[in-house]
Design a protein around this motif. Structure first.
Motif, PDB file in Angstrom:
ATOM      1  N   ASP A 188       0.861  -1.185   0.000  1.00  0.00           N
ATOM      2  CA  ASP A 188       0.000   0.000   0.000  1.00  0.00           C
ATOM      3  C   ASP A 188       0.896   1.233   0.000  1.00  0.00           C
ATOM      4  O   ASP A 188       1.710   1.426   0.889  1.00  0.00           O
ATOM      5  CB  ASP A 188      -0.863  -0.023   1.268  1.00  0.00           C
ATOM      6  CG  ASP A 188      -1.928   1.063   1.238  1.00  0.00           C
ATOM      7  OD1 ASP A 188      -1.762   2.018   0.461  1.00  0.00           O
ATOM      8  OD2 ASP A 188      -2.905   0.947   1.992  1.00  0.00           O
ATOM      9  N   MET A 189       0.766   2.046  -1.054  1.00  0.00           N
ATOM     10  CA  MET A 189       1.644   3.213  -1.167  1.00  0.00           C
ATOM     11  C   MET A 189       0.971   4.493  -0.681  1.00  0.00           C
ATOM     12  O   MET A 189       1.596   5.552  -0.711  1.00  0.00           O
ATOM     13  CB  MET A 189       2.068   3.410  -2.626  1.00  0.00           C
ATOM     14  CG  MET A 189       2.855   2.260  -3.191  1.00  0.00           C
ATOM     15  SD  MET A 189       4.369   1.979  -2.277  1.00  0.00           S
ATOM     16  CE  MET A 189       5.358   3.317  -2.915  1.00  0.00           C
ATOM     17  N   THR A 190      -0.294   4.407  -0.258  1.00  0.00           N
ATOM     18  CA  THR A 190      -1.023   5.617   0.136  1.00  0.00           C
ATOM     19  C   THR A 190      -0.257   6.392   1.202  1.00  0.00           C
ATOM     20  O   THR A 190       0.022   7.579   1.046  1.00  0.00           O
ATOM     21  CB  THR A 190      -2.413   5.232   0.690  1.00  0.00           C
ATOM     22  OG1 THR A 190      -2.890   4.121  -0.035  1.00  0.00           O
ATOM     23  CG2 THR A 190      -3.371   6.373   0.637  1.00  0.00           C
ATOM     24  N   GLN A 191       0.098   5.641   2.264  1.00  0.00           N
ATOM     25  CA  GLN A 191       0.780   6.279   3.390  1.00  0.00           C
ATOM     26  C   GLN A 191       2.134   6.822   2.954  1.00  0.00           C
ATOM     27  O   GLN A 191       2.492   7.946   3.254  1.00  0.00           O
ATOM     28  CB  GLN A 191       0.949   5.214   4.491  1.00  0.00           C
ATOM     29  CG  GLN A 191       1.596   5.729   5.750  1.00  0.00           C
ATOM     30  CD  GLN A 191       0.623   6.567   6.553  1.00  0.00           C
ATOM     31  OE1 GLN A 191      -0.483   6.838   6.088  1.00  0.00           O
ATOM     32  NE2 GLN A 191       1.024   6.994   7.728  1.00  0.00           N
ATOM     33  N   ARG A 192       2.876   5.982   2.183  1.00  0.00           N
ATOM     34  CA  ARG A 192       4.211   6.406   1.759  1.00  0.00           C
ATOM     35  C   ARG A 192       4.142   7.650   0.891  1.00  0.00           C
ATOM     36  O   ARG A 192       4.954   8.548   1.010  1.00  0.00           O
ATOM     37  CB  ARG A 192       4.903   5.276   1.000  1.00  0.00           C
ATOM     38  CG  ARG A 192       5.833   4.517   1.917  1.00  0.00           C
ATOM     39  CD  ARG A 192       6.541   3.456   1.173  1.00  0.00           C
ATOM     40  NE  ARG A 192       5.978   2.164   1.504  1.00  0.00           N
ATOM     41  CZ  ARG A 192       6.408   1.021   1.001  1.00  0.00           C
ATOM     42  NH1 ARG A 192       7.385   1.007   0.149  1.00  0.00           N
ATOM     43  NH2 ARG A 192       5.858  -0.107   1.351  1.00  0.00           N
ATOM     44  N   ARG A 193       3.143   7.691   0.012  1.00  0.00           N
ATOM     45  CA  ARG A 193       3.022   8.870  -0.849  1.00  0.00           C
ATOM     46  C   ARG A 193       2.702  10.099  -0.017  1.00  0.00           C
ATOM     47  O   ARG A 193       3.238  11.169  -0.246  1.00  0.00           O
ATOM     48  CB  ARG A 193       1.955   8.640  -1.909  1.00  0.00           C
ATOM     49  CG  ARG A 193       1.820   9.871  -2.754  1.00  0.00           C
ATOM     50  CD  ARG A 193       1.275   9.648  -4.099  1.00  0.00           C
ATOM     51  NE  ARG A 193       2.099   8.861  -4.994  1.00  0.00           N
ATOM     52  CZ  ARG A 193       1.753   8.670  -6.251  1.00  0.00           C
ATOM     53  NH1 ARG A 193       0.661   9.182  -6.715  1.00  0.00           N
ATOM     54  NH2 ARG A 193       2.512   7.948  -7.041  1.00  0.00           N
TER      55      ARG A 193
END
Ligand code: ADP
Length: 502
Positions: free
Chosen positions: A249-254
């Motif tokens: 999941d890249m949401t948080q990283r983005r």
């Protein structure tokens, strides 16, 4: 040879005793002799033997095959069947319990030895395999990425908990479905649907595709930004046995990356503002001295001119000094501007001894007023330094003015300023030593920070500018306490010899 603890299940006592003796000769120990299926299940549970030798035909309601099934279901204990019947139906039923071997009665000792050894080896390797699987299941359960295993037709075989949560598909329901229907990926920008990685791997004959960013469309219709990676599972013959899809999941990283970018741009902005603030403070600090001098001389001019017979010569001299100081102020501003751009404004060859002498003559009036005696101990000849004359003069001037101020308190009895220049190993050391209040040990570094001051009207810029000047010229500026009182400010610069200079 493996020595094992064996349970013998045989309702013929004589045969049972015979088997027991043979097993002892082979180095195994018999932990129980049982004549019924029920008893065998009980002993297997309580004694946990390494192997069960099980007669198929037994007294009582439970035959050997049923007993074997129960033992296998509850404990992973290998079973070897003993039977006089090798008819198809019996063998078929027995096979369902996944036995580790058959011994057809009557059998010879070497035959039994081989079957038992094979069963024990196979059991040990099965146990290793099971352990491997448990490790692998624990690993998959504990990682934060989603993992989906697909078979050789691109159908879902296994999903870990994270994959279930992210896709919204329970593994049991997803099993057997084509990957694309469980993991629907679309292009992040164009929103076109993307070929799923399992199909891609199968189509390309086992080439792992490069990782990609995509939008995962979940079962409930939500979209999650994910990074997908894929590995190929190759079988013993080199064929594609399946594919592993791993996604995060890249949401948080983005979000973090965006926050970081924002913070960096804020910081750069603050940095620019601070620089402007420091620049303004630096200009104020460096220009105040020539401005004061201009004001004094202008006052002198006015005094002369207001007399009935003005002394034109004295007035001209005062105006000369005003011009000189105004020029110096202009030079200083230019050099500070260059300093902010981190370049020497006007590099050239500077004779450090001459520079020290010039600077001291600039502040002669201040020195006299503050009743400071000056001592110089300068190198013979002309030590040359390559750099900006105005900046270097500013540096010496700052250090000398600080020294004068450090000795201005009424408690200071002896006011002595000592300026030295020494050469060593291709470097010149310039020391400016005073007998003033001194610097406390813990502040020997702090004092060089911009805006640090202990003076009521101080700006705290002098030392910070001075250090910048020295560093820009490839040198070092340090402070040290002096005994019994005072401090030594020393800067070291690389010595060079200009072409044609002595
Ligand atoms: P400012 O002179 O405006 O305070 P500086 O950056 O030149 O700014 O100096 C910072 C501080 O360092 C001074 O306030 C003072 O406490 C200390 N300092 C500098 N030079 C000396 C010195 N020669 N002796 C004792 N303290 C000094």
């Amino acid at each position: 040879m493996i020595s094992a603890r064996i349970l013998v299940v045989e309702d013929d006592r004589i045969v049972a005793r015979d088997i027991q003796q043979q097993l002892s000769r082979m180095g195994h120990s018999v932990i129980g002799l049982s004549a019924s299926g029920e008893e065998a299940v009980r002993i297997a549970g309580s004694q946990q033997p390494d192997l069960v030798l099980m007669d198929i035909r037994l007294e009582g309601a439970m035959d050997g095959i049923e007993a074997a099934r129960r033992i296998r279901d509850h404990h992973h204990i290998p079973i070897v069947f003993l039977t006089a019947y090798a008819n198809d139906e019996t063998v078929q039923r027995a096979s369902l319990t996944e036995p580790f071997g058959y011994l057809l009665k009557p059998f010879e000792e070497p035959q039994m030895r081989t079957v038992i050894q094979m069963a024990l080896y196979k059991h040990a390797s099965d146990a290793r395999l099971r352990m491997g699987e448990r490790r692998y299941a624990a690993t998959l359960a504990s990682i934060r990425d989603g993992v989906i295993l697909c078979d050789d037709r691109g159908r879902v075989d296994f999903m870990n908990r994270v994959a279930e949560t992210m896709t919204g598909w329970p593994a049991a329901e997803a099993a057997g479905k084509p990957l694309a229907s469980v993991f629907a990926a679309t292009d992040e920008e164009t929103r076109e649907s993307l070929e799923d990685f399992a199909s891609l791997v199968l189509r390309t004959g086992g080439l792992a595709p490069p990782e990609r960013l995509s939008k995962l469309l979940t079962r409930s219709g939500a979209e999650i930004l994910v990074e997908e990676r894929c590995s190929v599972i190759i079988d013993d013959r080199g064929g594609v046995a399946g594919a592993v899809l791993v996604f995060s999941d890249m949401t948080q990283r983005r979000r973090i990356a965006e926050a970081l970018r924002q913070a960096q741009s804020d910081l750069a902005h603050i940095g620019r503002l601070t620089l402007m603030g420091e620049l303004a403070a630096a200009v104020a600090h460096e220009v105040s001295q020539p401005l004061m001098a201009i004001l004094t001389n202008a006052g002198t001019c006015l005094q002369h001119l207001s007399k009935p017979q003005p002394d034109l010569e004295k007035t001209r001299k005062a105006v000369d000094r005003i011009v000189r100081d105004a020029q110096r102020a202009g030079d200083v501003i230019r050099s500070i501007h260059a300093l902010a751009r981190r370049t020497p404004a006007d590099p050239g060859w500077v004779d450090i001894n001459a520079l020290v002498a010039d600077t001291l003559s600039l502040v002669r009036a201040e020195l006299r007023r503050a009743r400071v005696t000056v001592e110089t101990d300068l190198l013979k000849g002309s030590p040359w330094v390559h750099g900006d004359r105005v900046q270097l003069q500013q540096l010496v001037l700052n250090l000398v003015m600080n020294a004068i101020e450090a000795m201005s308190g009424p408690e200071i009895r002896e006011r002595r300023l000592r300026v030295t220049t020494r050469a060593r190993e291709g470097q010149i050391r310039v020391g400016i030593e005073d007998s003033g209040v001194g610097v406390v040990d813990t502040e020997l570094e702090t004092i060089f920070g911009a805006l640090f001051t202990t003076k009521p009207n101080g700006l705290g810029m002098g030392l910070s500018i001075s250090r910048s000047i020295v560093e820009l010229h490839g040198g070092r500026l340090t402070a040290a306490p002096r005994l019994p009182c005072g401090s030594l400010f020393e800067f070291v610069l690389p010595l060079t010899t200009p072409d044609g200079a002595a």
